[in-house]
Design a protein around this motif. Structure first.
Motif, PDB file in Angstrom:
ATOM      1  N   GLU A   1      -8.384  11.760  -4.296  1.00 52.10           N
ATOM      2  CA  GLU A   1      -8.774  13.166  -4.393  1.00 52.10           C
ATOM      3  C   GLU A   1      -9.430  13.523  -5.720  1.00 52.10           C
ATOM      4  O   GLU A   1      -9.818  14.674  -5.928  1.00 52.10           O
ATOM      5  CB  GLU A   1      -7.541  14.058  -4.148  1.00 52.10           C
ATOM      6  CG  GLU A   1      -6.906  13.806  -2.776  1.00 52.10           C
ATOM      7  CD  GLU A   1      -5.780  14.776  -2.455  1.00 52.10           C
ATOM      8  OE1 GLU A   1      -5.721  15.832  -3.113  1.00 52.10           O
ATOM      9  OE2 GLU A   1      -4.979  14.477  -1.567  1.00 52.10           O
ATOM     10  N   GLN A   2      -9.527  12.547  -6.612  1.00 57.36           N
ATOM     11  CA  GLN A   2     -10.135  12.770  -7.926  1.00 57.36           C
ATOM     12  C   GLN A   2      -9.508  13.954  -8.662  1.00 57.36           C
ATOM     13  O   GLN A   2     -10.197  14.754  -9.305  1.00 57.36           O
ATOM     14  CB  GLN A   2     -11.658  12.973  -7.804  1.00 57.36           C
ATOM     15  CG  GLN A   2     -12.435  11.725  -7.410  1.00 57.36           C
ATOM     16  CD  GLN A   2     -12.304  11.392  -5.937  1.00 57.36           C
ATOM     17  OE1 GLN A   2     -12.550  12.237  -5.078  1.00 57.36           O
ATOM     18  NE2 GLN A   2     -11.916  10.171  -5.630  1.00 57.36           N
ATOM     19  N   VAL A   3      -8.198  14.083  -8.558  1.00 54.11           N
ATOM     20  CA  VAL A   3      -7.471  15.163  -9.220  1.00 54.11           C
ATOM     21  C   VAL A   3      -6.498  14.565 -10.232  1.00 54.11           C
ATOM     22  O   VAL A   3      -5.545  13.873  -9.847  1.00 54.11           O
ATOM     23  CB  VAL A   3      -6.683  16.016  -8.197  1.00 54.11           C
ATOM     24  CG1 VAL A   3      -5.916  17.128  -8.921  1.00 54.11           C
ATOM     25  CG2 VAL A   3      -7.613  16.613  -7.153  1.00 54.11           C
ATOM     26  N   PRO A   4      -6.698  14.794 -11.539  1.00 50.08           N
ATOM     27  CA  PRO A   4      -5.721  14.324 -12.525  1.00 50.08           C
ATOM     28  C   PRO A   4      -4.351  14.917 -12.232  1.00 50.08           C
ATOM     29  O   PRO A   4      -4.208  16.144 -12.106  1.00 50.08           O
ATOM     30  CB  PRO A   4      -6.284  14.840 -13.855  1.00 50.08           C
ATOM     31  CG  PRO A   4      -7.748  15.013 -13.605  1.00 50.08           C
ATOM     32  CD  PRO A   4      -7.853  15.456 -12.179  1.00 50.08           C
ATOM     33  N   THR A   5      -3.352  14.058 -12.121  1.00 51.66           N
ATOM     34  CA  THR A   5      -2.029  14.472 -11.659  1.00 51.66           C
ATOM     35  C   THR A   5      -0.957  13.730 -12.434  1.00 51.66           C
ATOM     36  O   THR A   5      -1.097  12.545 -12.725  1.00 51.66           O
ATOM     37  CB  THR A   5      -1.864  14.165 -10.154  1.00 51.66           C
ATOM     38  OG1 THR A   5      -2.896  14.809  -9.411  1.00 51.66           O
ATOM     39  CG2 THR A   5      -0.509  14.628  -9.634  1.00 51.66           C
ATOM     40  N   LYS A   6       0.139  14.418 -12.749  1.00 51.73           N
ATOM     41  CA  LYS A   6       1.336  13.783 -13.285  1.00 51.73           C
ATOM     42  C   LYS A   6       2.500  14.115 -12.361  1.00 51.73           C
ATOM     43  O   LYS A   6       2.662  15.263 -11.935  1.00 51.73           O
ATOM     44  CB  LYS A   6       1.646  14.275 -14.701  1.00 51.73           C
ATOM     45  CG  LYS A   6       0.595  13.915 -15.733  1.00 51.73           C
ATOM     46  CD  LYS A   6       0.403  12.419 -15.877  1.00 51.73           C
ATOM     47  CE  LYS A   6       1.632  11.734 -16.473  1.00 51.73           C
ATOM     48  NZ  LYS A   6       1.386  10.272 -16.658  1.00 51.73           N
TER      49      LYS A   6
ATOM     50  N   SER B   1       6.616   2.502 -10.500  1.00 51.94           N
ATOM     51  CA  SER B   1       7.402   3.568  -9.865  1.00 51.94           C
ATOM     52  C   SER B   1       6.607   4.239  -8.765  1.00 51.94           C
ATOM     53  O   SER B   1       5.375   4.137  -8.700  1.00 51.94           O
ATOM     54  CB  SER B   1       7.813   4.613 -10.905  1.00 51.94           C
ATOM     55  OG  SER B   1       6.664   5.319 -11.370  1.00 51.94           O
ATOM     56  N   LEU B   2       7.320   4.968  -7.904  1.00 51.11           N
ATOM     57  CA  LEU B   2       6.663   5.747  -6.862  1.00 51.11           C
ATOM     58  C   LEU B   2       5.864   6.892  -7.484  1.00 51.11           C
ATOM     59  O   LEU B   2       4.827   7.295  -6.952  1.00 51.11           O
ATOM     60  CB  LEU B   2       7.710   6.291  -5.882  1.00 51.11           C
ATOM     61  CG  LEU B   2       7.265   6.510  -4.434  1.00 51.11           C
ATOM     62  CD1 LEU B   2       6.707   5.226  -3.835  1.00 51.11           C
ATOM     63  CD2 LEU B   2       8.407   7.040  -3.595  1.00 51.11           C
ATOM     64  N   SER B   3       6.324   7.410  -8.616  1.00 50.65           N
ATOM     65  CA  SER B   3       5.581   8.457  -9.333  1.00 50.65           C
ATOM     66  C   SER B   3       4.196   7.953  -9.713  1.00 50.65           C
ATOM     67  O   SER B   3       3.184   8.647  -9.515  1.00 50.65           O
ATOM     68  CB  SER B   3       6.332   8.878 -10.597  1.00 50.65           C
ATOM     69  OG  SER B   3       7.593   9.420 -10.296  1.00 50.65           O
ATOM     70  N   LEU B   4       4.130   6.742 -10.283  1.00 46.29           N
ATOM     71  CA  LEU B   4       2.841   6.191 -10.699  1.00 46.29           C
ATOM     72  C   LEU B   4       1.962   5.878  -9.494  1.00 46.29           C
ATOM     73  O   LEU B   4       0.739   6.046  -9.550  1.00 46.29           O
ATOM     74  CB  LEU B   4       3.060   4.936 -11.540  1.00 46.29           C
ATOM     75  CG  LEU B   4       3.661   5.164 -12.931  1.00 46.29           C
ATOM     76  CD1 LEU B   4       4.011   3.835 -13.590  1.00 46.29           C
ATOM     77  CD2 LEU B   4       2.702   5.955 -13.810  1.00 46.29           C
ATOM     78  N   ALA B   5       2.568   5.421  -8.401  1.00 38.96           N
ATOM     79  CA  ALA B   5       1.794   5.175  -7.186  1.00 38.96           C
ATOM     80  C   ALA B   5       1.157   6.470  -6.682  1.00 38.96           C
ATOM     81  O   ALA B   5      -0.004   6.484  -6.255  1.00 38.96           O
ATOM     82  CB  ALA B   5       2.686   4.567  -6.111  1.00 38.96           C
TER      83      ALA B   5
ATOM     84  N   VAL C   1       0.829  -1.205   0.000  1.00 37.59           N
ATOM     85  CA  VAL C   1       0.000   0.000   0.000  1.00 37.59           C
ATOM     86  C   VAL C   1       0.861   1.251   0.000  1.00 37.59           C
ATOM     87  O   VAL C   1       1.988   1.270   0.504  1.00 37.59           O
ATOM     88  CB  VAL C   1      -0.959   0.034   1.206  1.00 37.59           C
ATOM     89  CG1 VAL C   1      -2.008  -1.057   1.086  1.00 37.59           C
ATOM     90  CG2 VAL C   1      -0.198  -0.081   2.526  1.00 37.59           C
ATOM     91  N   PHE C   2       0.292   2.310  -0.577  1.00 35.13           N
ATOM     92  CA  PHE C   2       0.884   3.640  -0.599  1.00 35.13           C
ATOM     93  C   PHE C   2       0.011   4.518   0.291  1.00 35.13           C
ATOM     94  O   PHE C   2      -1.217   4.510   0.166  1.00 35.13           O
ATOM     95  CB  PHE C   2       0.906   4.170  -2.035  1.00 35.13           C
ATOM     96  CG  PHE C   2       1.413   5.571  -2.176  1.00 35.13           C
ATOM     97  CD1 PHE C   2       2.776   5.813  -2.273  1.00 35.13           C
ATOM     98  CD2 PHE C   2       0.541   6.649  -2.226  1.00 35.13           C
ATOM     99  CE1 PHE C   2       3.253   7.115  -2.418  1.00 35.13           C
ATOM    100  CE2 PHE C   2       1.011   7.939  -2.369  1.00 35.13           C
ATOM    101  CZ  PHE C   2       2.375   8.173  -2.467  1.00 35.13           C
ATOM    102  N   VAL C   3       0.649   5.262   1.197  1.00 34.74           N
ATOM    103  CA  VAL C   3      -0.111   5.988   2.218  1.00 34.74           C
ATOM    104  C   VAL C   3       0.389   7.429   2.322  1.00 34.74           C
ATOM    105  O   VAL C   3       1.595   7.676   2.329  1.00 34.74           O
ATOM    106  CB  VAL C   3       0.035   5.315   3.608  1.00 34.74           C
ATOM    107  CG1 VAL C   3      -0.861   5.994   4.629  1.00 34.74           C
ATOM    108  CG2 VAL C   3      -0.247   3.830   3.531  1.00 34.74           C
TER     109      VAL C   3
END
Length: 302
Positions: free
Chosen positions: A158-163, A145-149, A121-123
């Motif tokens: 949060e329903q926010v599109p993020t890169k 990757s941690l970026s993709l997590a 899990v990512f927290v």
């Protein structure tokens, strides 16, 4: 007046675009955190990414407190945690199995977060202090990757599109080699009647963002302003709200003494080393504290 090139977190805005972004550059701060331990290179890189991510997200907080980024799983790295407070202080550490990390590192490519953490899990945890309850978001570790997590976390929680783009590496200096890390994040601001559809702008933002290279994020000769200009120069971009970052651990003799005071006298007796002291090593900064058991007993009784 220009911003420092290193150890900073800052917001950036692209003129007229419904996109917000943040940039983190880490030099001495991340070198201090990673050099405190003899981490294998892939483990150090994972922790560096976690620290950069904690600073990226934590520096946007509008209240005093802490953001804790952590991931845990059944892989060679059991646990990675990075802790950012709103004074700009960073710390972090990893727990791992050295033999399993060595086995996972036999390929030609540095193993990523999924290979190191396995299923888990990512927290993200927000801590506003003792007067508030902690708030926590948990998602499965997705992607390699941690970026993709992190991207998955923002979409799910949060329903926010993020890169997100994170990079860690070492550079050669006059005194040897040093760790560096960097991170960048863009998020889509929700459409409204005034903006209309934002899908086309988001597609363009992502395309430009994907041209960002790891080497650019960690190169000490490239300033934050230059980095952003390379990405978005045709549209105008400005850096704002820059804040300094430092590697500072919150451990102290008083904190260690308080923890040891929660153990029984018999338990503390089992901890005594041949020199007659109780040795405690901070997991974060590797500082070693040597405390007198008699003084601890007297303190516990008072």
């Amino acid at each position: 007046m220009g911003h420092p090139a290193d150890d900073l977190a800052a917001a950036f805005q692209i003129e007229g675009w419904p996109v917000r972004g943040r940039l983190v550059r880490l030099g001495d701060a991340i070198d201090t955190i990673l050099s405190a331990h003899a981490y294998p290179e892939p483990v150090a890189a994972l922790l560096g990414e976690a620290c950069a991510l904690a600073a990226l997200v934590g520096s946007a907080l509008k209240f005093e407190g802490r953001l804790i980024v952590q991931a845990q799983g059944d892989g060679p790295v059991r646990y990675v945690v990075a802790d950012y407070d709103t004074e700009g202080h960073l710390r972090g550490y990893c727990r791992f199995d050295e033999a399993e990390v060595a086995e996972a590192s036999k390929g030609f490519v540095r193993p990523g977060a999924r290979a190191l953490l396995g299923q888990g899990v990512f927290v993200m945890t927000l801590d506003r202090g003792p007067d508030f309850e902690r708030t926590q978001g948990i998602t499965p570790i997705e992607g390699e990757s941690l970026s993709l997590a992190a991207e998955h976390y923002f979409v799910q929680s949060e329903q926010v599109p993020t890169k997100v783009h994170l990079a860690v590496g070492s550079v050669t200096t006059e005194t040897g080699t040093a760790w560096r890390a960097g991170g960048a994040l863009i998020q889509l601001i929700a459409a409204d009647d005034a903006r209309g559809s934002t899908e086309e702008v988001w597609d363009r933002s992502r395309a430009l963002f994907q041209t960002l290279g790891d080497d650019e994020l960690i190169d000490p000769t490239i300033t934050p302003e230059t980095l952003l200009f390379r990405l978005f120069h045709e549209d105008g971009v400005r850096l704002e709200d820059a804040r300094a970052l430092k590697a500072i651990c919150r451990c102290s003799p008083d904190r260690i003494q308080s923890v040891l005071g929660s153990f029984s006298e018999a338990e503390r007796a089992d901890m005594v080393e041949p020199d007659g002291k109780i040795h405690v090593t901070c997991e974060y900064c590797a500082s070693v504290y040597k405390l007198d058991p008699e003084a601890l007993a007297a303190e516990a009784e008072s």
